[in-house]
Write a protein that holds these residues in place. Structure first.
Motif, PDB file in Angstrom:
ATOM      1  N   UNK A 405       0.812  -1.214   0.000  1.00 57.68           N
ATOM      2  CA  UNK A 405       0.000   0.000   0.000  1.00 57.68           C
ATOM      3  C   UNK A 405       0.848   1.268   0.000  1.00 57.68           C
ATOM      4  N   UNK A 406       2.150   1.125  -0.184  1.00 56.37           N
ATOM      5  CA  UNK A 406       3.039   2.291  -0.144  1.00 56.37           C
ATOM      6  C   UNK A 406       3.422   2.728  -1.554  1.00 56.37           C
ATOM      7  N   UNK A 407       3.154   3.990  -1.844  1.00 58.15           N
ATOM      8  CA  UNK A 407       3.625   4.558  -3.108  1.00 58.15           C
ATOM      9  C   UNK A 407       4.813   5.456  -2.772  1.00 58.15           C
ATOM     10  N   UNK A 408       5.922   5.253  -3.464  1.00 60.36           N
ATOM     11  CA  UNK A 408       7.120   6.018  -3.121  1.00 60.36           C
ATOM     12  C   UNK A 408       7.838   6.478  -4.376  1.00 60.36           C
ATOM     13  N   UNK A 409       8.629   7.532  -4.202  1.00 63.96           N
ATOM     14  CA  UNK A 409       9.459   8.053  -5.283  1.00 63.96           C
ATOM     15  C   UNK A 409      10.899   8.133  -4.789  1.00 63.96           C
ATOM     16  N   UNK A 410      11.811   7.652  -5.603  1.00 68.58           N
ATOM     17  CA  UNK A 410      13.235   7.724  -5.275  1.00 68.58           C
ATOM     18  C   UNK A 410      13.970   7.931  -6.605  1.00 68.58           C
ATOM     19  N   UNK A 411      13.783   9.115  -7.170  1.00 69.68           N
ATOM     20  CA  UNK A 411      14.235   9.354  -8.557  1.00 69.68           C
ATOM     21  C   UNK A 411      15.762   9.489  -8.661  1.00 69.68           C
ATOM     22  N   UNK A 412      16.294   9.270  -9.881  1.00 69.66           N
ATOM     23  CA  UNK A 412      17.700   9.612 -10.122  1.00 69.66           C
ATOM     24  C   UNK A 412      17.879  11.107  -9.862  1.00 69.66           C
ATOM     25  N   UNK A 413      19.081  11.492  -9.404  1.00 70.94           N
ATOM     26  CA  UNK A 413      19.302  12.884  -8.991  1.00 70.94           C
ATOM     27  C   UNK A 413      19.324  13.860 -10.167  1.00 70.94           C
ATOM     28  N   UNK A 414      19.428  13.322 -11.386  1.00 69.13           N
ATOM     29  CA  UNK A 414      19.459  14.209 -12.553  1.00 69.13           C
ATOM     30  C   UNK A 414      18.047  14.638 -12.955  1.00 69.13           C
ATOM     31  N   UNK A 415      17.013  14.111 -12.304  1.00 67.85           N
ATOM     32  CA  UNK A 415      15.641  14.462 -12.698  1.00 67.85           C
ATOM     33  C   UNK A 415      15.477  15.978 -12.621  1.00 67.85           C
ATOM     34  N   UNK A 416      14.847  16.573 -13.639  1.00 66.83           N
ATOM     35  CA  UNK A 416      14.661  18.028 -13.594  1.00 66.83           C
ATOM     36  C   UNK A 416      13.447  18.339 -12.719  1.00 66.83           C
ATOM     37  N   UNK A 417      13.383  19.583 -12.252  1.00 67.94           N
ATOM     38  CA  UNK A 417      12.242  19.988 -11.422  1.00 67.94           C
ATOM     39  C   UNK A 417      10.947  19.796 -12.197  1.00 67.94           C
ATOM     40  N   UNK A 418      10.962  20.172 -13.486  1.00 67.30           N
ATOM     41  CA  UNK A 418       9.757  20.031 -14.304  1.00 67.30           C
ATOM     42  C   UNK A 418       9.325  18.568 -14.405  1.00 67.30           C
ATOM     43  N   UNK A 419      10.291  17.690 -14.613  1.00 67.18           N
ATOM     44  CA  UNK A 419       9.953  16.262 -14.716  1.00 67.18           C
ATOM     45  C   UNK A 419       9.323  15.759 -13.411  1.00 67.18           C
TER      46      UNK A 419
END
Ligand SMILES: *Cc1c(COP(=O)(O)O)cnc(C)c1O
Length: 448
Positions: A405-419
């Motif tokens: 039931x957990x939704x999480x985000x752990x994006x690569x550090x290069x992700x842009x703010x817009x993305x």
């Protein structure tokens, strides 16, 4: 799509019920935070491909370092030989790790790094004739990999039921996971510490080590705790000479906002396990770093004191070259500031989502990690919803993989703010589209 047919016919995928899981993504290319399928469809990799990728997919600096190294030396056995990449990387890691971690033992995956730490901890005592020090302590909900020692210390995740009778004894301490605005955090921490104090009265002299994921338990649902709590646990363990093992396979390399969680907590463990982000997520490589005191306990005139453990691909030169390139990118691309930027977007957007959707609870953020839970107190089937959620995310070009039931985000550090903001808007859209279903969830989600 020939490779998809071959896959269906010949491949067995990890952590997946092949009979009823949603279709696989066929990924042929990656760039930055994006993954592309054969039709040119793109997916925002909001889980850094199982928490590995740091600086972006196919990053040219790391790709070049690997290519250059492959033309010079691809592999050499590491028992009676060494090579410049392994030696230099060991020095670089010792420079960035807390001061007393001075010895680097190489392997090639996180589970092995954990097995090595557990074996080192036990043999550290054994070599000193202290064979009564044979108990291991771990947190409830901790995950440490899928080999036998790692399964034993991670058995409360519930992934290993068929193997239960083969797993060695581990003593499990309550884990006070917490979130934004949690009114009970102090009380939960006191319960956990009281458990440890009672345990130490009975078993302190029999305990070899405690292993933990510091600050964030990844696989059991991005469960976070406070740094001051880990400080207090470490202090109690130290008072009784119990070794402290930090499994930073997930938390390492910036995930919690500092290069390592141990720096955020300001506790130096006796052993630390690193893998996943070590090579920027490019190649399998792992290390277990130890203090000089542990290293010295394995010195002797005969082989029987030595650490009889080694993997064929230990310190693979390509992996070491990738790791060196990844470490240099932390400086060149000012990665720690990128993580602070991601962190402030996470904070704003997790609050925003929590305010908009009554079925969202336990919003929490640390460093580059953000997570929330879906309430499961209604009467709809959570397991069907889990699959539908993945499909809805996929349809909107998001690569997300909820843990129950957990939704999480752990994006690569290069992700842009817009993305990243776009990602949150799409998540919001999925929550809106599935409103009725999400309001009535009940029971357990399938899979992990
Ligand atoms: C992923 C993970 C492991 C296991 O690493 P593998 O490379 O998958 O074997 C161990 N510990 C933690 C905390 C992890 O997140």
């Amino acid at each position: 799509m020939t490779f998809m047919n071959d896959d269906r016919q010949y491949v067995w995928h990890p952590f997946r019920q092949e009979k009823n899981s949603q279709p696989l993504l066929g990924i042929v290319r990656g760039k930055g935070a994006l993954l592309f399928d054969e039709q040119g469809g793109s997916y925002l990799d909001l889980v850094a491909s199982w928490w590995l990728n740091l600086h972006g997919h196919a990053h040219p600096t790391i790709a070049k370092a690997i290519g250059d190294q492959a033309l010079v030396l691809e592999q050499v056995l590491f028992a009676d030989a060494t090579h410049p990449q392994a030696a230099t990387l060991a020095r670089r890691l010792v420079e960035v790790l807390p001061e007393s971690l001075t010895r680097i033992f190489y392997s090639d995956n996180g589970s092995s790094a954990v097995e090595i730490a557990l074996k080192m901890a036990y043999q550290y005592w054994y070599n000193q004739g202290r064979t009564e020090r044979r108990r291991f302590i771990a947190f409830e909900g901790g995950y440490h990999g899928d080999t036998f020692g790692a399964m034993a210390t991670g058995r409360t995740t519930g992934f290993y039921k068929p193997f239960e009778s083969y797993l060695f004894q581990v003593d499990f301490m309550p884990y006070p996971d917490t979130w934004e605005g949690d009114p009970d955090v102090d009380a939960k921490e006191e319960v956990a510490l009281a458990w440890l104090e009672t345990y130490l009265v009975q078993h302190a002299k029999e305990a070899a080590a405690m292993i933990m994921e510091p600050l964030v338990q990844g696989a059991s649902g991005m469960r976070m705790c406070r740094p001051t709590f880990i400080q207090r646990v470490a202090k109690l363990l130290r008072e009784h000479d119990i070794l402290v093992i930090f499994d930073e396979v997930m938390t390492g390399f910036g995930r919690t906002g500092e290069l390592f969680a141990c720096q955020k907590i300001q506790v130096t463990p006796d052993l630390i396990c690193l893998s996943k982000g070590l090579t920027g997520g490019f190649l399998p490589l792992a290390v277990t770093a130890a203090t000089e005191a542990i290293f010295e306990a394995f010195l002797g005139d005969t082989f029987d004191k030595a650490f009889a453990h080694g993997h064929s691909f230990a310190a693979n030169p390509l992996g070491c070259a990738a790791a060196l390139a990844s470490l240099s990118l932390f400086e060149e691309e000012d990665t720690l500031s990128a993580i602070r930027r991601i962190n402030s977007i996470h904070r704003e957007k997790i609050n925003w989502l929590s305010e908009r959707h009554p079925f969202i609870q336990y919003g929490r953020v640390m460093g580059g990690i953000a997570a929330f839970n879906l309430k499961t107190s209604g009467k709809g089937s959570a397991s069907a919803t889990g699959r539908r959620l993945k499909e809805e995310f996929q349809k909107r070009g998001l690569f997300l993989r909820p843990l129950g039931s957990v939704i999480y985000l752990i994006p690569p550090y290069c992700i842009t703010s817009d993305q990243l903001i776009h990602g949150y808007e799409q998540i919001d859209d999925v929550m809106k589209v599935m409103y009725e279903e999400l309001m009535t969830l009940q029971g357990e989600f399938d899979g992990v």
